[in-house]
Design an enzyme around this catalytic site. Structure first.
Site, short mmCIF file in Angstrom:
data_model
loop_
_atom_site.label_atom_id
_atom_site.label_comp_id
_atom_site.label_asym_id
_atom_site.label_seq_id
_atom_site.Cartn_x
_atom_site.Cartn_y
_atom_site.Cartn_z
N SER A 46 -11.41 -6.11 10.40
CA SER A 46 -10.20 -6.76 10.92
C SER A 46 -10.61 -7.72 12.02
CB SER A 46 -9.24 -5.69 11.44
OG SER A 46 -8.87 -4.84 10.39
N LEU A 47 -10.53 -8.99 11.71
CA LEU A 47 -11.00 -10.01 12.66
C LEU A 47 -9.85 -10.40 13.59
CD1 LEU A 47 -13.41 -11.83 13.36
CD2 LEU A 47 -12.54 -13.49 11.70
N ASN A 48 -8.79 -10.93 13.01
CA ASN A 48 -7.51 -11.16 13.71
C ASN A 48 -7.51 -12.25 14.77
OD1 ASN A 48 -6.46 -9.21 12.09
ND2 ASN A 48 -6.62 -7.57 13.58
N GLU A 72 0.83 9.04 6.81
CA GLU A 72 1.36 8.25 5.71
C GLU A 72 0.24 7.64 4.88
OE1 GLU A 72 5.73 6.87 7.29
OE2 GLU A 72 4.04 5.60 7.74
N SER A 93 -12.00 -0.09 6.00
CA SER A 93 -11.59 -1.17 6.91
C SER A 93 -11.76 -0.72 8.35
CB SER A 93 -10.13 -1.53 6.64
OG SER A 93 -9.65 -2.42 7.63
N CYS A 148 0.17 -3.14 16.12
CA CYS A 148 0.05 -2.08 15.12
C CYS A 148 0.84 -0.84 15.54
CB CYS A 148 -1.42 -1.72 14.92
SG CYS A 148 -1.68 -0.31 13.83
N CYS A 191 -4.01 6.39 16.34
CA CYS A 191 -5.21 5.56 16.54
C CYS A 191 -5.39 5.22 18.01
CB CYS A 191 -5.14 4.29 15.71
SG CYS A 191 -6.70 3.38 15.74
N CYS A 197 -3.84 3.35 -0.39
CA CYS A 197 -4.20 3.07 1.00
C CYS A 197 -4.15 4.41 1.75
CB CYS A 197 -3.15 2.08 1.52
SG CYS A 197 -3.33 1.66 3.23
N CYS A 199 -4.35 -1.53 18.96
CA CYS A 199 -4.10 -2.97 18.77
C CYS A 199 -2.62 -3.26 19.07
CB CYS A 199 -4.45 -3.37 17.34
SG CYS A 199 -6.17 -3.02 16.93
N ASN A 252 3.60 -7.82 9.82
CA ASN A 252 4.79 -7.02 9.60
C ASN A 252 5.44 -6.82 10.95
OD1 ASN A 252 5.37 -6.27 6.96
ND2 ASN A 252 3.67 -4.81 6.93
N CYS A 286 -0.05 -1.56 4.40
CA CYS A 286 -1.04 -0.86 5.22
C CYS A 286 -0.97 -1.43 6.63
CB CYS A 286 -2.43 -1.11 4.68
SG CYS A 286 -2.68 -0.46 3.06
N GLY A 335 -5.17 5.01 11.41
CA GLY A 335 -6.41 5.40 12.07
C GLY A 335 -7.58 4.47 11.83
N1 SAH Z 1 -8.14 0.77 11.79
C1 SAH Z 1 -8.61 0.01 10.69
C2 SAH Z 1 -7.91 0.34 9.39
C3 SAH Z 1 -6.43 0.60 9.49
S1 SAH Z 1 -5.45 -0.81 9.95
C4 SAH Z 1 -8.53 -1.48 10.98
O1 SAH Z 1 -7.95 -1.87 11.98
O2 SAH Z 1 -9.10 -2.25 10.21
C5 SAH Z 1 -5.47 -1.73 8.43
C6 SAH Z 1 -5.10 -3.18 8.55
O3 SAH Z 1 -3.72 -3.31 8.91
C7 SAH Z 1 -5.89 -3.94 9.62
O4 SAH Z 1 -6.44 -5.10 9.07
C8 SAH Z 1 -4.83 -4.28 10.64
O5 SAH Z 1 -5.16 -5.47 11.31
C9 SAH Z 1 -3.58 -4.39 9.78
N2 SAH Z 1 -2.33 -4.26 10.53
C10 SAH Z 1 -2.06 -3.44 11.56
N3 SAH Z 1 -0.80 -3.63 12.01
C11 SAH Z 1 -0.25 -4.59 11.23
C12 SAH Z 1 1.02 -5.24 11.18
N4 SAH Z 1 1.98 -4.93 12.05
N5 SAH Z 1 1.22 -6.20 10.26
C13 SAH Z 1 0.25 -6.53 9.38
N6 SAH Z 1 -0.95 -5.95 9.37
C14 SAH Z 1 -1.22 -5.01 10.28
FE1 SF4 Z 2 -6.02 1.35 14.93
FE2 SF4 Z 2 -6.44 -0.37 12.91
FE3 SF4 Z 2 -3.99 -0.10 14.04
FE4 SF4 Z 2 -5.93 -1.28 15.40
S1 SF4 Z 2 -5.03 -2.00 13.49
S2 SF4 Z 2 -4.55 0.29 16.20
S3 SF4 Z 2 -7.70 -0.10 14.74
S4 SF4 Z 2 -5.11 1.46 12.90
#
Ligand code: SAH
Ligand code: SF4
Length: 361
Positions: A218-220, A98, A195, A125, A118, A111, A122, A294, A339, A167
């Site tokens: 992505s710090l989180n 996608e 990212s 995700c 992946c 995006c 996480c 999300n 995204c 990914g």
């Molecule tokens: N793998 C890379 C890029 C793809 S994820 C990364 O992790 O940075 C892109 C962004 O989407 C990241 O910042 C991730 O933290 C965020 N993301 C993933 N799942 C999400 C969700 N359920 N709600 C909001 N953001 C999310």
């Molecule tokens: Fe992979 Fe990025 Fe999703 Fe983490 S947030 S599982 S690194 S796509």
């Protein structure tokens, strides 16, 4: 459909122009013809040799026998009320990915995905819940851009690209590097953002590129313990080393590192967490992109999106600490399109397809 034998002809999509010229040269009478072919594919987004009207019919036929110009196939195009579109694309091996396009401040942000799943996994995700996929090839990466550009008839000057789809781009550096080289022909590196979840060797690779895209991390979470609970890769690339790597990252004049921070209720959304984030990134030219989670009750029922007041308080605390902050409120929420919420296929989701679908097959 997917049982067709693979097409042996090399795909010229995603091949940097200098290499297109090398490939084509044996079949053309003059070197400038090879350059013309590159221009058709990269600058004019051609979908076949028949379009190349400044070449002879014989040459077009000859090139068509030896090469192909192929993009991922659009399976579904879901438009949402806010102007964003989610694209479900099928690759030649039948896997689907996608991408999302969204209008932002008069520009078009695309995006793009870098893998079909992946491995980082996480806990919040959907792409991570799918597990490891395969790396996308340069033609599949560049193809996403080509397909969206064509469908949206967008002027290329207005396009920004973010690798925030499916990914982890920095686990696919070889193909990402080739794709970037091609994309740079049309989209300046300062309009492309990669990212990462914090893959340090990939960040080092990025730092060494002669032309670098922008970096988002992505710090989180503001500390190692919580970060590794949310993002298993943080055990491998720990926060102190990651931050040290980022402090040494070469930044062009005026550039900043973007820190993405997915806000999850009662997990990382408190004022003290925002203060800790500000403390952690102090001294780094940075902006923070706060992303309210999300939610997905099927894949991670335990995680909730904080209420708006909590989101605003978090962002305000960062601003008070002198940081530039954007909150990604709801772009494409009604098509699951933000995204990081991409899954590439409709696994057990039944009726999800029905609403807002513009084109389906
Ligand atoms: N793998 C890379 C890029 C793809 S994820 C990364 O992790 O940075 C892109 C962004 O989407 C990241 O910042 C991730 O933290 C965020 N993301 C993933 N799942 C999400 C969700 N359920 N709600 C909001 N953001 C999310
Ligand atoms: Fe992979 Fe990025 Fe999703 Fe983490 S947030 S599982 S690194 S796509």
């Amino acid at each position: 459909m997917t049982n067709d034998p693979p097409d042996p002809r090399p795909n010229l999509v995603g091949v940097p122009p200098s290499r297109i010229a090398n490939l084509i040269e044996p079949y053309v009478d003059r070197p400038f013809r090879a350059r013309q072919v590159g221009q058709w594919i990269i600058d004019r987004n051609a979908t076949g040799f028949a379009e190349m009207t400044n070449l002879t019919k014989e040459l077009r036929d000859e090139l068509g026998r030896r090469f192909r110009i192929a993009d991922p196939e659009i399976l579904e195009e879901s438009a949402s009320g806010d102007g964003s579109v989610k694209w479900l694309l099928r690759l030649t091996d039948g896997l689907t990915i996608e991408g999302v396009s969204m209008p932002v401040d008069g520009k078009l942000t695309m995006c793009l995905s870098s893998q079909t799943g992946c491995a980082v996994g996480c806990t919040f995700c959907v792409t991570g819940a799918l597990g490891a996929g395969r790396n996308l090839t340069p033609d599949e990466i560049v193809g996403q851009y080509r397909v969206m550009l064509r469908q949206l008839k967008a002027p290329v000057e207005r396009v920004n690209i973010v690798f925030m789809g499916m990914g982890e781009p920095l686990l696919n550096t070889t193909h990402l590097g080739a794709a970037l080289e091609t994309l740079y022909e049309r989209v300046s590196p300062k309009r492309i953002t990669v990212s990462t979840s914090g893959v340090l060797p990939g960040i080092t690779w990025l730092a060494g590129l002669p032309r670098r895209p922008k970096l988002a991390v992505s710090l989180n979470a503001p500390d190692q313990e919580r970060r590794q609970r949310l993002m298993p890769i943080a055990r491998r690339y720990r926060l102190p080393e990651l931050m040290a790597g980022l402090r040494g990252f070469p930044l062009e004049r005026g550039r900043r590192i973007t820190f993405e921070y997915v806000l999850i209720s009662d997990l990382n959304d408190q004022v003290a967490d925002a203060q800790a984030v500000a403390q952690l990134i102090r001294g780094i030219p940075a902006k923070v992109n706060v992303i309210p989670l999300n939610e997905d009750p099927q894949y991670f029922p335990e995680h909730r999106r904080p209420d708006d007041e909590t989101v605003n308080r978090f962002a305000a605390t960062l601003r008070d600490a002198g940081l530039t902050v954007t909150v990604r409120w709801s772009k494409g929420l009604d098509v699951d399109a933000a995204c990081g919420q991409l899954k590439g296929r409709h696994q057990g989701r039944g009726s999800r397809k029905s609403e807002g679908v513009v084109d389906s097959s």
